[in-house]
Motif scaffolding. Structure first.
Motif, PDB file in Angstrom:
ATOM      1  N   PHE A 192       0.852  -1.208   0.000  1.00 42.29           N
ATOM      2  CA  PHE A 192       0.000   0.000   0.000  1.00 42.29           C
ATOM      3  C   PHE A 192       0.880   1.247   0.000  1.00 42.29           C
ATOM      4  N   GLN A 193       1.721   1.352  -1.005  1.00 40.93           N
ATOM      5  CA  GLN A 193       2.642   2.484  -1.052  1.00 40.93           C
ATOM      6  C   GLN A 193       1.927   3.814  -1.255  1.00 40.93           C
ATOM      7  N   HIS A 194       0.757   3.776  -1.879  1.00 41.00           N
ATOM      8  CA  HIS A 194       0.031   5.028  -2.123  1.00 41.00           C
ATOM      9  C   HIS A 194      -0.567   5.605  -0.848  1.00 41.00           C
ATOM     10  N   TYR A 195      -0.553   4.842   0.261  1.00 40.91           N
ATOM     11  CA  TYR A 195      -1.039   5.360   1.546  1.00 40.91           C
ATOM     12  C   TYR A 195       0.093   5.876   2.431  1.00 40.91           C
ATOM     13  N   GLN A 196       1.324   5.793   1.958  1.00 37.94           N
ATOM     14  CA  GLN A 196       2.443   6.222   2.786  1.00 37.94           C
ATOM     15  C   GLN A 196       2.412   7.714   3.103  1.00 37.94           C
ATOM     16  N   LYS A 197       1.801   8.495   2.217  1.00 45.49           N
ATOM     17  CA  LYS A 197       1.767   9.945   2.427  1.00 45.49           C
ATOM     18  C   LYS A 197       0.991  10.317   3.694  1.00 45.49           C
ATOM     19  N   PHE A 198       0.087   9.453   4.125  1.00 42.66           N
ATOM     20  CA  PHE A 198      -0.683   9.754   5.338  1.00 42.66           C
ATOM     21  C   PHE A 198       0.121   9.470   6.610  1.00 42.66           C
ATOM     22  N   PHE A 199       1.225   8.758   6.483  1.00 37.17           N
ATOM     23  CA  PHE A 199       2.044   8.430   7.637  1.00 37.17           C
ATOM     24  C   PHE A 199       3.399   9.136   7.602  1.00 37.17           C
ATOM     25  N   ALA A 200       3.548  10.118   6.723  1.00 37.26           N
ATOM     26  CA  ALA A 200       4.777  10.900   6.663  1.00 37.26           C
ATOM     27  C   ALA A 200       4.784  11.930   7.793  1.00 37.26           C
ATOM     28  N   TYR A 201       5.934  12.080   8.421  1.00 38.38           N
ATOM     29  CA  TYR A 201       6.074  13.034   9.536  1.00 38.38           C
ATOM     30  C   TYR A 201       6.389  14.400   8.941  1.00 38.38           C
ATOM     31  N   ASN A 202       5.344  15.051   8.433  1.00 43.52           N
ATOM     32  CA  ASN A 202       5.471  16.319   7.727  1.00 43.52           C
ATOM     33  C   ASN A 202       5.261  17.467   8.710  1.00 43.52           C
ATOM     34  N   LEU A 203       6.344  18.104   9.117  1.00 45.66           N
ATOM     35  CA  LEU A 203       6.240  19.206  10.077  1.00 45.66           C
ATOM     36  C   LEU A 203       5.658  20.462   9.452  1.00 45.66           C
ATOM     37  N   GLN A 204       5.899  20.654   8.168  1.00 42.98           N
ATOM     38  CA  GLN A 204       5.346  21.836   7.502  1.00 42.98           C
ATOM     39  C   GLN A 204       3.827  21.791   7.492  1.00 42.98           C
ATOM     40  N   ALA A 205       3.266  20.606   7.251  1.00 43.16           N
ATOM     41  CA  ALA A 205       1.812  20.477   7.277  1.00 43.16           C
ATOM     42  C   ALA A 205       1.268  20.655   8.685  1.00 43.16           C
ATOM     43  N   VAL A 206       2.038  20.250   9.680  1.00 40.70           N
ATOM     44  CA  VAL A 206       1.592  20.419  11.071  1.00 40.70           C
ATOM     45  C   VAL A 206       1.579  21.888  11.457  1.00 40.70           C
ATOM     46  N   LYS A 207       2.610  22.629  11.074  1.00 43.91           N
ATOM     47  CA  LYS A 207       2.712  24.036  11.484  1.00 43.91           C
ATOM     48  C   LYS A 207       1.832  24.961  10.645  1.00 43.91           C
ATOM     49  N   GLU A 208       1.815  24.757   9.343  1.00 48.59           N
ATOM     50  CA  GLU A 208       1.094  25.686   8.477  1.00 48.59           C
ATOM     51  C   GLU A 208      -0.380  25.316   8.325  1.00 48.59           C
ATOM     52  N   ASP A 209      -0.665  24.033   8.154  1.00 48.72           N
ATOM     53  CA  ASP A 209      -2.050  23.607   7.932  1.00 48.72           C
ATOM     54  C   ASP A 209      -2.714  23.046   9.185  1.00 48.72           C
ATOM     55  N   LEU A 210      -1.966  23.042  10.296  1.00 45.89           N
ATOM     56  CA  LEU A 210      -2.489  22.543  11.576  1.00 45.89           C
ATOM     57  C   LEU A 210      -3.030  21.112  11.446  1.00 45.89           C
ATOM     58  N   GLN A 211      -2.324  20.293  10.706  1.00 47.05           N
ATOM     59  CA  GLN A 211      -2.708  18.879  10.588  1.00 47.05           C
ATOM     60  C   GLN A 211      -2.094  18.097  11.758  1.00 47.05           C
ATOM     61  N   ILE A 212      -2.729  18.259  12.911  1.00 46.16           N
ATOM     62  CA  ILE A 212      -2.207  17.660  14.138  1.00 46.16           C
ATOM     63  C   ILE A 212      -2.212  16.136  14.044  1.00 46.16           C
ATOM     64  N   TRP A 213      -3.094  15.580  13.265  1.00 46.95           N
ATOM     65  CA  TRP A 213      -3.174  14.128  13.151  1.00 46.95           C
ATOM     66  C   TRP A 213      -1.890  13.524  12.597  1.00 46.95           C
ATOM     67  N   ARG A 214      -1.091  14.358  11.902  1.00 44.16           N
ATOM     68  CA  ARG A 214       0.179  13.847  11.398  1.00 44.16           C
ATOM     69  C   ARG A 214       1.168  13.569  12.525  1.00 44.16           C
ATOM     70  N   LEU A 215       1.019  14.238  13.661  1.00 41.73           N
ATOM     71  CA  LEU A 215       1.879  13.943  14.804  1.00 41.73           C
ATOM     72  C   LEU A 215       1.621  12.536  15.336  1.00 41.73           C
ATOM     73  N   CYS A 220       0.045   9.884  13.329  1.00 38.07           N
ATOM     74  CA  CYS A 220       0.365   8.908  12.277  1.00 38.07           C
ATOM     75  C   CYS A 220       1.851   8.910  11.926  1.00 38.07           C
ATOM     76  N   GLY A 221       2.449  10.096  11.857  1.00 35.34           N
ATOM     77  CA  GLY A 221       3.843  10.181  11.457  1.00 35.34           C
ATOM     78  C   GLY A 221       4.814   9.728  12.524  1.00 35.34           C
ATOM     79  N   ARG A 222       4.351   9.622  13.765  1.00 36.18           N
ATOM     80  CA  ARG A 222       5.245   9.233  14.852  1.00 36.18           C
ATOM     81  C   ARG A 222       4.868   7.863  15.415  1.00 36.18           C
ATOM     82  N   THR A 223       4.267   7.038  14.594  1.00 37.27           N
ATOM     83  CA  THR A 223       3.857   5.699  15.024  1.00 37.27           C
ATOM     84  C   THR A 223       4.404   4.604  14.118  1.00 37.27           C
ATOM     85  N   ILE A 224       4.297   4.810  12.791  1.00 37.57           N
ATOM     86  CA  ILE A 224       4.676   3.778  11.825  1.00 37.57           C
ATOM     87  C   ILE A 224       5.926   4.209  11.088  1.00 37.57           C
TER      88      ILE A 224
END
Length: 343
Positions: free
Chosen positions: A34-57, A59-63
């Motif tokens: 399921f390589q096309h789902y990897q983007k949801f588990f990327a630890y993207n800090l820019q998305a966390v800070k700018e888009d407030l995607q807290i859920w990435r903290l 998903c990105g810090r688990t798998i």
């Protein structure tokens, strides 16, 4: 040979077993199928800070998305399962939760500090449950005794903890910015382990939550007691159980000291100087011979137990050294062992 974590398997470590199996399985599935789902588990800090995607903290810090990181982190979790056995699943999970939350905060702070000092913009970090894994090195360093196993080239000591540190070094060098996760994990581990600012009381798993997980998930991830090892008698209280485990560790340390002393004696090529070992006893023994010269042919007054001699010989000492130590110590096994180890 390098183990410092007690018996094999995940006996009394269901949380460690779940942390090893579930994230590893998801990491392999995301990498291979399921390589096309990897983007949801990327630890993207820019998305966390700018888009407030807290859920990435979460998903990105688990798998882990890198199989090398998955392999090293699972081996480290397997070695760190001793803390769940020692403190219990609830306290162990509280440590992981506190380290996970604190390391997320320190990740953001270290990224901002790096950008402010060096002008390096970091938009993403390696994914995975890496912060708590690095945090576990703090109690591992401070509470697990160091027992020498062997020496390399006669100078470099290999201990029961060497393999764990090598795995940590391998994990540290697997990515360009993973040092940020390692540093934040170590800082969070120090803060939680030292009870700094009472974070262990704030960031902890409630008792009712622990009971729910023990009823639902513990039966799934529990493991049977190993049957191929010597069974350790368990005491009636937790203190007795801990004391028994400490006695086992003491025996491991004693055997390591015995091996080290044997190597030193073989290198020196000499026997133990018993006059230096027991000067008062030797002096008194010789004085008695001078006062009663007719008794010089009599055997020593202390009868040496063959069972005690056999136990010392099992540790690697020669029969002559064992006999001499037991006679000089009045057949006291502990005193004889201490003298043999220290001289």
């Amino acid at each position: 040979m390098f183990t410092s974590t007690g018996s094999n398997g995940f006996y009394k470590a269901p949380l460690s077993k779940s942390l090893l199996l579930v994230p590893s399985a998801l990491s392999i599935l995301l990498t291979l199928l399921f390589q096309h789902y990897q983007k949801f588990f990327a630890y993207n800090l820019q998305a966390v800070k700018e888009d407030l995607q807290i859920w990435r903290l979460v998903c990105g810090r688990t798998i882990c998305l890198d199989l090398k990181d998955t392999f090293c982190s699972t081996l480290l979790i397997y070695n760190f399962r001793i803390f769940e056995r020692r403190y219990g699943s609830r306290k162990f999970s509280s440590f992981l939760l506190g380290a996970w939350m604190l390391s997320a905060l320190f990740d953001l702070l270290l990224v901002e500090i790096t950008q402010y000092i060096f002008g390096i913009t970091i938009n993403s970090l390696p994914s995975g449950f890496l912060g708590p894994v690095f945090a576990l090195f703090v109690p591992f360093y401070s509470s697990i005794p160091r027992v020498q196993v062997t020496q390399v080239l006669g100078h470099f000591s290999i201990t029961n903890k060497s393999l764990v540190y090598i795995l940590g070094l391998q994990l540290l060098t697997s990515g360009s910015y993973i040092w940020i996760l390692a540093l934040s994990g170590l800082i969070s581990g120090i803060c939680y382990n030292s009870s700094m600012l009472k974070v262990h009381r704030i960031l902890c798993v409630p008792r009712w939550v622990a009971k729910i997980f023990s009823w639902t998930l513990e039966p799934v991830f529990s493991s049977a007691e190993p049957t191929n090892e010597v069974r350790v008698g368990m005491g009636a209280t937790v203190d007795i159980q801990r004391q028994q485990r400490m006695e086992l560790l003491d025996r491991q340390i004693m055997m390591s000291q015995v091996a080290q002393m044997r190597r030193q004696r073989q290198q020196q090529g000499g026997m133990i100087n018993w006059n230096r070992l027991f000067p008062p006893l030797r002096h008194r023994h010789n004085a008695n011979y001078q006062d009663h010269p007719s008794e010089q042919g009599m055997p020593p007054p202390t009868e040496v137990s063959e069972e005690q001699v056999a136990r010392l010989m099992e540790m690697g000492f020669s029969r002559g050294d064992a006999l001499e130590a037991l006679r000089a110590s009045n057949n006291d096994l502990n005193v004889a062992t201490n003298f043999l180890l220290q001289h």
